[in-house]
Write a protein that holds these residues in place. Structure first.
Motif, PDB file in Angstrom:
ATOM      1  N   UNK A  25       0.864  -1.177   0.000  1.00  0.00           N
ATOM      2  CA  UNK A  25       0.000   0.000   0.000  1.00  0.00           C
ATOM      3  C   UNK A  25       0.902   1.229   0.000  1.00  0.00           C
ATOM      4  N   UNK A  26       0.724   2.100  -0.971  1.00  0.00           N
ATOM      5  CA  UNK A  26       1.484   3.326  -1.054  1.00  0.00           C
ATOM      6  C   UNK A  26       0.540   4.486  -0.778  1.00  0.00           C
ATOM      7  N   UNK A  27       0.890   5.328   0.174  1.00  0.00           N
ATOM      8  CA  UNK A  27       0.064   6.483   0.510  1.00  0.00           C
ATOM      9  C   UNK A  27       0.903   7.738   0.319  1.00  0.00           C
ATOM     10  N   UNK A  28       0.399   8.652  -0.475  1.00  0.00           N
ATOM     11  CA  UNK A  28       1.039   9.959  -0.607  1.00  0.00           C
ATOM     12  C   UNK A  28       0.048  10.986  -0.096  1.00  0.00           C
ATOM     13  N   UNK A  29       0.487  11.817   0.821  1.00  0.00           N
ATOM     14  CA  UNK A  29      -0.420  12.765   1.437  1.00  0.00           C
ATOM     15  C   UNK A  29       0.350  13.865   2.127  1.00  0.00           C
TER      16      UNK A  29
END
Length: 157
Positions: A149-153
């Protein structure tokens, strides 16, 4: 469908412009409906506040399941994060309240989990759902297929 099933459905659902093309676009009147403009109406604000406050006030136990049954697991590393303080400046109630409001306004809510060296959760921080992008990738690691899971925020101010 019961109330709990309905609420669970809110967490699984994501609102997109493809599903609701009118979100954020001008109506016939020429006025765009956005989160900010909708929350300006007392009925919308009251409905979101009522739901968010009610859900945030519910107990959030963690259970230990064994062969003999289940029991509350108050010594779990995440127990205090979910029931007392989510981080050094925010209570668990405030975190859950805001996450529910994000879910109602944006279709999703996100929290970044800070972990210690043993990978235990030590803090939860709100992420801005308008600026969070989640991608599920399947990659090969050591001959096994793994889901990453890749999260960019950005952290929510």
């Amino acid at each position: 469908m019961g109330a709990i099933s309905t609420i669970k459905g809110w967490f699984k659902r994501s609102i997109s412009k493809e599903q609701y093309p009118w979100l954020g676009t001008p109506l016939r009147s020429g006025v765009a409906v956005t989160e900010k403009s909708a929350l300006g109406y007392p009925a919308v604000y009251a409905a979101i506040s009522l739901l968010a406050d009610t859900i945030a006030a519910l107990p959030f136990p963690i259970y230990l399941v064994s062969d003999t049954g289940k029991a509350k697991y108050r010594t779990h590393p995440a127990y205090s994060l979910l029931n007392q303080n989510a981080n050094s400046y925010q209570s668990a109630f405030t975190l859950r309240n805001t996450m529910m409001a994000h879910t109602l306004c944006h279709g999703n809510s996100y929290a970044w989990i800070e972990r210690d060296s043993q990978q235990n959760a030590i803090a939860l921080y709100l992420l801005d759902p308008r600026a969070t992008n989640v991608q599920l990738l399947t990659v090969e690691l050591n001959g096994n297929l793994e889901t990453v899971v890749t999260v960019t925020s950005t952290l929510l101010d």
